[in-house]
Design an enzyme around this catalytic site. Structure first.
Site, short mmCIF file in Angstrom:
data_model
loop_
_atom_site.label_atom_id
_atom_site.label_comp_id
_atom_site.label_asym_id
_atom_site.label_seq_id
_atom_site.Cartn_x
_atom_site.Cartn_y
_atom_site.Cartn_z
N GLY A 11 -12.91 9.04 35.81
CA GLY A 11 -13.30 9.39 34.43
C GLY A 11 -13.13 8.19 33.52
N GLY A 14 -14.95 7.89 29.91
CA GLY A 14 -14.67 8.86 28.85
C GLY A 14 -13.92 8.23 27.69
CD GLN A 15 -11.45 10.42 22.40
OE1 GLN A 15 -11.15 11.49 22.92
NE2 GLN A 15 -11.21 10.17 21.13
CG LEU A 16 -7.17 8.52 27.98
CD1 LEU A 16 -6.37 7.80 26.91
CD2 LEU A 16 -6.40 9.76 28.46
CG ASP A 37 -17.12 8.64 34.40
OD1 ASP A 37 -17.64 9.75 34.65
OD2 ASP A 37 -16.37 8.46 33.42
CE1 TYR A 145 -8.95 19.83 28.60
CE2 TYR A 145 -7.77 20.79 26.76
CZ TYR A 145 -8.08 19.70 27.54
OH TYR A 145 -7.54 18.48 27.23
CE LYS A 149 -6.57 18.65 31.05
NZ LYS A 149 -6.72 17.51 31.99
N1 SER Z 1 -8.70 17.21 22.53
C1 SER Z 1 -8.68 18.32 23.43
C2 SER Z 1 -9.65 19.36 23.05
O1 SER Z 1 -9.85 19.54 21.87
C3 SER Z 1 -7.32 18.93 23.47
O2 SER Z 1 -6.56 18.30 24.42
O3 SER Z 1 -10.15 20.05 23.88
#
Ligand code: SER
Length: 320
Positions: A11, A14-16, A37, A145, A149
């Site tokens: 990934g 992505g942003q991170l 990716d 999500y 997690k």
């Molecule tokens: N930034 C994430 C989201 O909004 C939360 O970890 O889904």
């Protein structure tokens, strides 16, 4: 001499991922960091070092890459975020869980040194204390999500207890940055608002003006991640997820911060389905354990982040 580390990032676009890839390449040398990716539109990013296409659901190819590059650590960043996940819950679950299990199995089989798995404030739910939320508390997530997690944290802890896999995990707040965009989260407004302030002078927010959420500027998130991953194993006392905090603000407050630089900036509010997700998450986070166990400290507050975001985005966007 300690063995050379070779890092696989899943990934990476992505942003991170884009930011961690740059930091890890600096740290280990570009020949020792393999960015992957499923696809990456940014050609210049790909050419800055090793890049391989990888679908995180393809465990066989993941294992091949680990063998080929003699990988010793995996940063597993690919996931479907909260809002997007609600549009396709079954696929969000499949992607977020099966990809992690691929990583953990490979880490076990190949005796990798370390695994990084990002968790989130999304693990918390309506019955979690909202202010200064502790690390150990009621955790009843409201999105797929968040459920993925929470389960992921426990899988990491299980592989650590059972097989000695050194998996480490942070619960990030909303991450704010000016390079790659976030991909469908509830906290995304706090990135978009800066773009719209510069490009259009106005922003329509999908959360109400007083919705507080925990947030963090990207340089702090990168630092926190690398600090956690480089802490001696005996300092890692939590094998589910560490709370990690920096700032907390509402749409009204970030608007004020932007208006100190762009006084004519205006905002309107049109809450949508993401409001419910935001309402189920904490306003602010207590990260005392991260600070005590491995010395976490953040640097940016709302003002310094806003200044830096605007300076950097001005170089990137077409101004009004
Ligand atoms: N930034 C994430 C989201 O909004 C939360 O970890 O889904």
């Amino acid at each position: 001499m300690t063995k050379q580390e070779n890092v696989l990032i899943i990934g990476a676009c992505g942003q991170l991922g884009t930011e961690l890839t740059v930091a890890l390449r600096k740290m280990y040398g570009e020949k020792h960091v393999v960015a992957t990716d499923i696809h990456c539109a940014d050609e210049s990013f790909k050419q800055q070092g090793i890049f391989e296409e990888l679908n995180a659901l393809d465990g066989q190819r993941m294992a091949e890459l680990v063998n080929r590059y003699q990988i010793t650590q995996i940063y597993h960043l690919a996931a479907m975020l909260s809002a997007k996940g609600e549009q396709n819950p079954l696929f969000a679950w499949k992607l977020n869980m099966e990809s992690l299990l691929n990583v953990l199995e490979i880490a076990r089989e190949k005796k990798l040194h370390k695994v990084y798995f990002p968790s989130s404030i999304g693990v918390f739910g309506f019955d979690t204390p909202k202010q200064n939320t502790p690390q150990q508390t009621i955790i009843n997530p409201t999105t797929i999500y968040g459920i993925s997690k929470q389960a992921g944290e426990h899988w990491c802890s299980y592989y650590f207890q059972k097989f000695g896999v050194d998996a480490r995990c942070l619960r990030y707040p909303g991450l704010i940055s000016y390079n790659a965009l976030p991909g469908g989260g509830t906290t995304d407004y706090a990135v978009d608002i800066y773009y719209k302030a510069l490009e259009q002078g106005t922003y329509e927010c999908f959360l109400t003006e007083d919705t507080y959420l925990p947030m963090m500027y990207m340089p702090d998130a990168v630092k926190g991640t690398l600090d956690l991953m480089h802490a001696p194993a005996e300092q890692i006392k939590t094998r589910t997820g560490y709370n990690l905090a920096a700032i907390s603000f509402s749409p009204k407050e970030i608007t004020k911060a932007i208006q100190t630089h762009i006084p004519e900036f205006s905002i309107s509010y049109k809450p949508d389905g993401r409001q419910q997700i935001a309402d189920s998450w904490p306003d602010s986070i207590n990260d005392a354990e991260a600070r005590a166990d491995w010395g976490w400290q953040h640097q940016y507050d709302l003002q310094t982040m806003t200044e830096d975001m605007l300076v950097n985005l001005k170089k990137k966007v077409v101004l009004v």
